[in-house]
Design a protein around this motif. Structure first.
Motif, PDB file in Angstrom:
ATOM      1  N   PHE A   4       0.847  -1.188   0.000  1.00  0.00           N
ATOM      2  CA  PHE A   4       0.000   0.000   0.000  1.00  0.00           C
ATOM      3  C   PHE A   4       0.885   1.242   0.000  1.00  0.00           C
ATOM      4  N   HIS A   5       0.536   2.192  -0.870  1.00  0.00           N
ATOM      5  CA  HIS A   5       1.293   3.433  -1.019  1.00  0.00           C
ATOM      6  C   HIS A   5       0.320   4.610  -0.977  1.00  0.00           C
ATOM      7  N   PHE A   6       0.852   5.785  -0.689  1.00  0.00           N
ATOM      8  CA  PHE A   6       0.010   6.972  -0.507  1.00  0.00           C
ATOM      9  C   PHE A   6       0.598   8.135  -1.303  1.00  0.00           C
ATOM     10  N   GLU A   7      -0.227   8.744  -2.160  1.00  0.00           N
ATOM     11  CA  GLU A   7       0.193   9.880  -2.980  1.00  0.00           C
ATOM     12  C   GLU A   7      -0.779  11.038  -2.761  1.00  0.00           C
ATOM     13  N   GLU A   8      -0.250  12.160  -2.332  1.00  0.00           N
ATOM     14  CA  GLU A   8      -1.038  13.391  -2.159  1.00  0.00           C
ATOM     15  C   GLU A   8      -2.100  13.290  -1.071  1.00  0.00           C
ATOM     16  N   ILE A   9      -1.998  12.290  -0.205  1.00  0.00           N
ATOM     17  CA  ILE A   9      -2.915  12.161   0.929  1.00  0.00           C
ATOM     18  C   ILE A   9      -2.104  11.693   2.137  1.00  0.00           C
ATOM     19  N   PRO A  10      -2.617  11.940   3.340  1.00  0.00           N
ATOM     20  CA  PRO A  10      -1.914  11.427   4.522  1.00  0.00           C
ATOM     21  C   PRO A  10      -1.973   9.895   4.572  1.00  0.00           C
ATOM     22  N   GLU A  11      -0.900   9.314   5.041  1.00  0.00           N
ATOM     23  CA  GLU A  11      -0.867   7.859   5.194  1.00  0.00           C
ATOM     24  C   GLU A  11      -1.837   7.444   6.298  1.00  0.00           C
ATOM     25  N   PHE A  12      -2.463   6.292   6.148  1.00  0.00           N
ATOM     26  CA  PHE A  12      -3.377   5.778   7.163  1.00  0.00           C
ATOM     27  C   PHE A  12      -3.163   4.278   7.301  1.00  0.00           C
ATOM     28  N   LYS A  13      -3.632   3.764   8.407  1.00  0.00           N
ATOM     29  CA  LYS A  13      -3.480   2.335   8.688  1.00  0.00           C
ATOM     30  C   LYS A  13      -4.710   1.596   8.182  1.00  0.00           C
ATOM     31  N   LEU A  14      -4.493   0.519   7.452  1.00  0.00           N
ATOM     32  CA  LEU A  14      -5.591  -0.307   6.967  1.00  0.00           C
ATOM     33  C   LEU A  14      -5.964  -1.335   8.022  1.00  0.00           C
ATOM     34  N   ALA A  15      -7.206  -1.786   7.949  1.00  0.00           N
ATOM     35  CA  ALA A  15      -7.694  -2.771   8.906  1.00  0.00           C
ATOM     36  C   ALA A  15      -6.841  -4.036   8.847  1.00  0.00           C
ATOM     37  N   LYS A  16      -6.662  -4.628  10.004  1.00  0.00           N
ATOM     38  CA  LYS A  16      -5.900  -5.875  10.091  1.00  0.00           C
ATOM     39  C   LYS A  16      -6.602  -6.947   9.252  1.00  0.00           C
ATOM     40  N   GLY A  17      -5.835  -7.708   8.527  1.00  0.00           N
ATOM     41  CA  GLY A  17      -6.401  -8.803   7.746  1.00  0.00           C
ATOM     42  C   GLY A  17      -6.783  -8.448   6.319  1.00  0.00           C
ATOM     43  N   ILE A  18      -6.609  -7.188   5.917  1.00  0.00           N
ATOM     44  CA  ILE A  18      -6.993  -6.777   4.554  1.00  0.00           C
ATOM     45  C   ILE A  18      -6.149  -7.504   3.516  1.00  0.00           C
ATOM     46  N   LYS A  19      -4.846  -7.574   3.737  1.00  0.00           N
ATOM     47  CA  LYS A  19      -3.986  -8.257   2.760  1.00  0.00           C
ATOM     48  C   LYS A  19      -4.409  -9.717   2.586  1.00  0.00           C
ATOM     49  N   SER A  20      -4.654 -10.399   3.684  1.00  0.00           N
ATOM     50  CA  SER A  20      -5.030 -11.813   3.571  1.00  0.00           C
ATOM     51  C   SER A  20      -6.398 -11.954   2.917  1.00  0.00           C
ATOM     52  N   TRP A  21      -7.322 -11.018   3.179  1.00  0.00           N
ATOM     53  CA  TRP A  21      -8.630 -11.047   2.517  1.00  0.00           C
ATOM     54  C   TRP A  21      -8.470 -10.871   1.007  1.00  0.00           C
ATOM     55  N   LEU A  22      -7.651  -9.907   0.595  1.00  0.00           N
ATOM     56  CA  LEU A  22      -7.427  -9.683  -0.840  1.00  0.00           C
ATOM     57  C   LEU A  22      -6.759 -10.899  -1.481  1.00  0.00           C
ATOM     58  N   GLU A  23      -5.782 -11.476  -0.790  1.00  0.00           N
ATOM     59  CA  GLU A  23      -5.131 -12.682  -1.309  1.00  0.00           C
ATOM     60  C   GLU A  23      -6.117 -13.837  -1.417  1.00  0.00           C
ATOM     61  N   SER A  24      -7.060 -13.924  -0.475  1.00  0.00           N
ATOM     62  CA  SER A  24      -8.044 -15.010  -0.519  1.00  0.00           C
ATOM     63  C   SER A  24      -8.963 -14.872  -1.735  1.00  0.00           C
ATOM     64  N   ILE A  25      -9.238 -13.638  -2.152  1.00  0.00           N
ATOM     65  CA  ILE A  25     -10.031 -13.426  -3.371  1.00  0.00           C
ATOM     66  C   ILE A  25      -9.290 -14.024  -4.562  1.00  0.00           C
ATOM     67  N   ILE A  26      -8.021 -13.710  -4.663  1.00  0.00           N
ATOM     68  CA  ILE A  26      -7.187 -14.201  -5.768  1.00  0.00           C
ATOM     69  C   ILE A  26      -7.176 -15.729  -5.778  1.00  0.00           C
ATOM     70  N   ILE A  27      -6.946 -16.316  -4.629  1.00  0.00           N
ATOM     71  CA  ILE A  27      -6.867 -17.777  -4.522  1.00  0.00           C
ATOM     72  C   ILE A  27      -8.212 -18.418  -4.854  1.00  0.00           C
ATOM     73  N   GLU A  28      -9.290 -17.830  -4.335  1.00  0.00           N
ATOM     74  CA  GLU A  28     -10.622 -18.384  -4.606  1.00  0.00           C
ATOM     75  C   GLU A  28     -10.974 -18.284  -6.093  1.00  0.00           C
ATOM     76  N   GLU A  29     -10.397 -17.319  -6.787  1.00  0.00           N
ATOM     77  CA  GLU A  29     -10.614 -17.176  -8.227  1.00  0.00           C
ATOM     78  C   GLU A  29      -9.673 -18.079  -9.034  1.00  0.00           C
ATOM     79  N   GLY A  30      -8.924 -18.934  -8.350  1.00  0.00           N
ATOM     80  CA  GLY A  30      -8.066 -19.904  -9.032  1.00  0.00           C
ATOM     81  C   GLY A  30      -6.758 -19.319  -9.535  1.00  0.00           C
ATOM     82  N   ARG A  31      -6.322 -18.250  -8.914  1.00  0.00           N
ATOM     83  CA  ARG A  31      -5.080 -17.579  -9.317  1.00  0.00           C
ATOM     84  C   ARG A  31      -4.094 -17.564  -8.148  1.00  0.00           C
TER      85      ARG A  31
END
Length: 137
Positions: A4-31
């Motif tokens: 995660f990167h930030f351009e022209e906005i203040p950096e913020f913390k994402l909810a715990k588990g977001i990366k694993s949730w996004l990865e699970s989408i990829i895996i569930e889609e067979g990728r």
């Protein structure tokens, strides 16, 4: 690897588990997850990306650059937080839910889903809703 990167906005913390949730989408889609970068920005930054790279002169909430190789999902996903906030307000939707919908939307584009036709938009929304249902809001 999802970053995660930030351009022209203040950096913020994402909810715990977001990366694993996004990865699970990829895996569930067979990728398989590759190198995926989310770049969070404001409207003007994303408008410039839209103009410079896609020759479009309008605001949008997300632009996805696809670097997929076979089943390895890679890409750059630019996200305007201002657009998400405005869209959530216009649709009387929860900002956090809309934010996560857009994150999933970018991954689904990288998995090959389109949203140009009505049928494609319906399928994309069904997929977004399905994956959002896996999060606890």
């Amino acid at each position: 690897m999802i970053t995660f990167h930030f351009e022209e906005i203040p950096e913020f913390k994402l909810a715990k588990g977001i990366k694993s949730w996004l990865e699970s989408i990829i895996i569930e889609e067979g990728r398989k997850p590759g190198e995926i970068s989310y770049i969070f920005c404001d409207d003007e930054y994303l408008l410039k990306v839209n103009q410079d790279f896609l020759k479009h002169d309008y605001y949008t909430d997300i632009i996805t650059f696809d670097y997929v190789r076979g089943k390895i999902i890679s890409g750059d996903i630019f996200v305007s937080l201002q657009r998400i906030e405005d869209n959530a307000a216009q649709q009387n939707a929860d900002y956090e839910k809309e934010f996560h919908r857009v994150l999933a939307h970018g991954i689904l584009h990288l998995c090959g889903y389109k949203d140009k036709s009505d049928d494609e938009q319906i399928l994309m929304r069904q997929k977004e809703d399905f994956y959002l249902s896996q999060l606890d809001f």
